[in-house]
Design an enzyme around this catalytic site. Structure first.
Site, PDB file in Angstrom:
ATOM      1  N   ARG A  21      20.918  18.430 -40.103  1.00 16.93           N
ATOM      2  CA  ARG A  21      21.296  17.156 -39.523  1.00 16.93           C
ATOM      3  C   ARG A  21      20.443  15.987 -39.986  1.00 16.93           C
ATOM      4  O   ARG A  21      20.931  14.999 -40.489  1.00 16.93           O
ATOM      5  CB  ARG A  21      21.147  17.205 -38.003  1.00 16.93           C
ATOM      6  CG  ARG A  21      22.400  17.167 -37.239  1.00 16.93           C
ATOM      7  CD  ARG A  21      22.214  17.996 -36.006  1.00 16.93           C
ATOM      8  NE  ARG A  21      21.651  19.269 -36.389  1.00 16.93           N
ATOM      9  CZ  ARG A  21      22.391  20.305 -36.761  1.00 16.93           C
ATOM     10  NH1 ARG A  21      23.681  20.215 -36.771  1.00 16.93           N
ATOM     11  NH2 ARG A  21      21.833  21.434 -37.122  1.00 16.93           N
ATOM     12  N   THR A  22      19.133  16.122 -39.800  1.00 14.00           N
ATOM     13  CA  THR A  22      18.284  14.968 -40.058  1.00 14.00           C
ATOM     14  C   THR A  22      18.365  14.586 -41.525  1.00 14.00           C
ATOM     15  O   THR A  22      18.502  13.413 -41.873  1.00 14.00           O
ATOM     16  CB  THR A  22      16.834  15.280 -39.630  1.00 14.00           C
ATOM     17  OG1 THR A  22      16.877  15.786 -38.306  1.00 14.00           O
ATOM     18  CG2 THR A  22      15.963  14.055 -39.660  1.00 14.00           C
TER      19      THR A  22
ATOM     20  N   LYS B 153       2.591  23.703 -56.926  1.00 11.77           N
ATOM     21  CA  LYS B 153       1.533  23.700 -57.953  1.00 11.77           C
ATOM     22  C   LYS B 153       0.195  23.306 -57.342  1.00 11.77           C
ATOM     23  O   LYS B 153      -0.790  23.163 -58.039  1.00 11.77           O
ATOM     24  CB  LYS B 153       1.889  22.706 -59.055  1.00 11.77           C
ATOM     25  CG  LYS B 153       3.181  23.015 -59.780  1.00 11.77           C
ATOM     26  CD  LYS B 153       3.422  21.957 -60.861  1.00 11.77           C
ATOM     27  CE  LYS B 153       4.802  22.113 -61.468  1.00 11.77           C
ATOM     28  NZ  LYS B 153       5.176  20.930 -62.237  1.00 11.77           N
TER      29      LYS B 153
ATOM     30  N   ARG C  50       9.806  15.209 -43.539  1.00 12.28           N
ATOM     31  CA  ARG C  50       9.662  16.265 -42.535  1.00 12.28           C
ATOM     32  C   ARG C  50       8.668  17.268 -43.079  1.00 12.28           C
ATOM     33  O   ARG C  50       8.733  17.641 -44.254  1.00 12.28           O
ATOM     34  CB  ARG C  50      10.995  16.957 -42.272  1.00 12.28           C
ATOM     35  CG  ARG C  50      10.827  18.215 -41.452  1.00 12.28           C
ATOM     36  CD  ARG C  50      12.109  18.767 -40.960  1.00 12.28           C
ATOM     37  NE  ARG C  50      12.680  17.930 -39.923  1.00 12.28           N
ATOM     38  CZ  ARG C  50      13.729  18.278 -39.184  1.00 12.28           C
ATOM     39  NH1 ARG C  50      14.300  19.447 -39.371  1.00 12.28           N
ATOM     40  NH2 ARG C  50      14.205  17.463 -38.259  1.00 12.28           N
TER      41      ARG C  50
ATOM     42  N   HIS D 255       9.282  13.496 -33.307  1.00 10.19           N
ATOM     43  CA  HIS D 255      10.522  13.372 -34.084  1.00 10.19           C
ATOM     44  C   HIS D 255      11.211  12.064 -33.663  1.00 10.19           C
ATOM     45  O   HIS D 255      12.223  12.080 -32.967  1.00 10.19           O
ATOM     46  CB  HIS D 255      11.389  14.602 -33.792  1.00 10.19           C
ATOM     47  CG  HIS D 255      12.559  14.775 -34.700  1.00 10.19           C
ATOM     48  ND1 HIS D 255      12.968  13.829 -35.621  1.00 10.19           N
ATOM     49  CD2 HIS D 255      13.428  15.819 -34.821  1.00 10.19           C
ATOM     50  CE1 HIS D 255      14.035  14.290 -36.256  1.00 10.19           C
ATOM     51  NE2 HIS D 255      14.334  15.478 -35.797  1.00 10.19           N
TER      52      HIS D 255
HETATM   53  C1  NCD Z   1      15.554  19.348 -34.047  1.00  9.14           C
HETATM   54  C2  NCD Z   1      14.309  19.435 -34.896  1.00  9.14           C
HETATM   55  O1  NCD Z   1      14.387  19.664 -36.098  1.00  9.14           O
HETATM   56  O2  NCD Z   1      13.256  19.275 -34.319  1.00  9.14           O
HETATM   57  N1  NCD Z   1      16.726  19.192 -34.797  1.00  9.14           N
HETATM   58  C3  NCD Z   1      17.059  18.002 -35.338  1.00  9.14           C
HETATM   59  O3  NCD Z   1      16.268  17.291 -35.895  1.00  9.14           O
HETATM   60  N2  NCD Z   1      18.324  17.595 -35.165  1.00  9.14           N
HETATM   61  C4  NCD Z   1      15.639  20.406 -33.050  1.00  9.14           C
HETATM   62  C5  NCD Z   1      15.623  21.832 -33.501  1.00  9.14           C
HETATM   63  O4  NCD Z   1      15.392  22.169 -34.651  1.00  9.14           O
HETATM   64  O5  NCD Z   1      15.825  22.686 -32.621  1.00  9.14           O
END
Ligand code: NCD
Length: 356
Positions: A54-55, A83, A104, A132
């Site tokens: 998703r993100t 590396k 991320r 997040h």
């Molecule tokens: C969440 C995350 O990655 O923290 N998902 C997201 O970003 N939509 C929640 C999850 O992974 O459960």
């Protein structure tokens, strides 16, 4: 106009900046065709060191819908990290190619660390179990768009409150609203970390701890469900002991308010039964779409900020270390770290310890 350059926590935005961002988001939702060229010529550097659907897709689509482009990786195995490249060098390099960076990383505090070496805005797309902020943006756009405000709401947070970074970020932000009551619905082993309980107390946010969904459900205006974060468990046995607990079903939902919202950052595993999806209160898929519009607004706003060369940073720790073994300072040893024992780590918020 946002002055703040990096989005490590959504609380990095002032109330005015957030309100402008929300207004821009609603304008984009109502008239997306007006923004198709808004980021033409801009490049987003997208660094995903941890799996994401998703993100990652949401940021890429957001940038493309603004007419910009995206470079980067979604598998660190295909980057120079394998590396042995430091985060500092990767960021230094990417920030000379891209106009904004979204990152991320499984290490807590990684986004903050990256921001110190970047000449362009860094957006935290999740740093371990810590924060997040753009999921919080997604959650808040959903609540505001569907209910107008979060004031006077009873909000239940259910599932993995220990490792769920979306919960931590959301709680940080809810502090801005009046008379919000928090229901923490989790088994003991997945309860909110101490530093987050401390946060609720310090900010006089009323909360109660509840051991099952049923106990809280009739009271709630929002039920925020979360997945048990298998990948953050230390042993498989620990995970198996909890899998399947704290599940929402259509049967249970009968006892909830008629206008309660069921939110979930997704991915859902089995904490929300499939028979809930058709209930009008289940808004998690709409929530994901709102998130894309929120990210468009954020990218558009940050894309207007000037390029500023990253400043000098000290090297290494001065007398203290972070007590959190998942902190970014454990793997990137050059990161400057100072403070007093017991104070919060500037990267991941865990307490500092004496460096022996
Ligand atoms: C969440 C995350 O990655 O923290 N998902 C997201 O970003 N939509 C929640 C999850 O992974 O459960």
């Amino acid at each position: 106009m946002i002055q703040m350059r990096h989005i490590i926590d959504l609380c990095d935005l002032t109330e005015k900046e957030f309100s402008d961002l929300y207004k821009l988001t609603t304008n984009i939702i109502d008239r997306p065709e007006g923004y198709t060229d808004a980021c033409r010529g801009k490049v987003l550097g997208s660094l995903f060191y941890e799996p994401s659907t998703r993100t990652n897709l949401s940021f890429s689509t957001a940038m493309m819908r603004l007419g910009g482009s995206v470079v980067g990786f979604s598998d660190p195995g295909s980057s120079s990290t394998t590396k042995g490249e430091t985060l500092k060098d990767t960021i230094n390099m990417v920030s000379s190619y891209a106009d904004m960076i979204v990152m991320r990383n499984p290490r807590e505090g990684a986004a903050k660390a990256a921001s110190m070496y970047s000449s362009v805005p860094v957006i935290n797309a999740g740093d371990g179990g810590h924060l997040h902020p753009t999921q919080t943006l997604t959650d808040m756009v959903t609540i505001l768009r569907m209910r107008g405000s979060a004031d006077d709401m009873k909000i239940g947070l259910c599932g993995d409150l220990k490792y769920g970074r979306t919960v931590h970020s959301l709680l940080h932000f809810l502090e801005r609203y009046h008379n919000v009551q928090i229901y923490l619905i989790a088994p003991d082993v997945l309860g909110l970390p101490d530093y987050m309980i401390q946060f609720l107390k310090e900010h006089n946010m009323p909360y109660c701890e509840v051991k099952s969904i049923d106990d809280a459900l009739p009271e709630l205006d929002v039920l925020y469900m979360t997945r048990i974060q298998r990948e953050r468990f230390v042993t498989a046995q620990e995970y198996q002991n909890l899998e399947g607990n704290y599940q929402l079903t259509a049967e249970k939902l009968k006892r909830a308010k008629k206008d309660m919202l069921v939110l979930h950052p997704l991915p859902r595993v089995d904490e929300i039964a499939q028979d809930v999806d058709d209930d009008p209160r289940a808004v998690y898929f709409r929530q994901a779409r709102f998130g894309m519009f929120g990210r468009m607004a954020l990218l558009l706003t940050l894309s207007k900020l000037p390029f500023i060369r990253a400043g000098h940073q000290d090297i290494g720790s001065h007398g203290v270390k972070c007590s959190n073994h998942k902190c970014i300072t454990k793997t990137e040893s050059y990161l400057p770290l100072e403070g007093k024992v017991g104070e919060r780590c500037p990267y991941c918020d865990a307490p500092l310890e004496m460096l022996l």
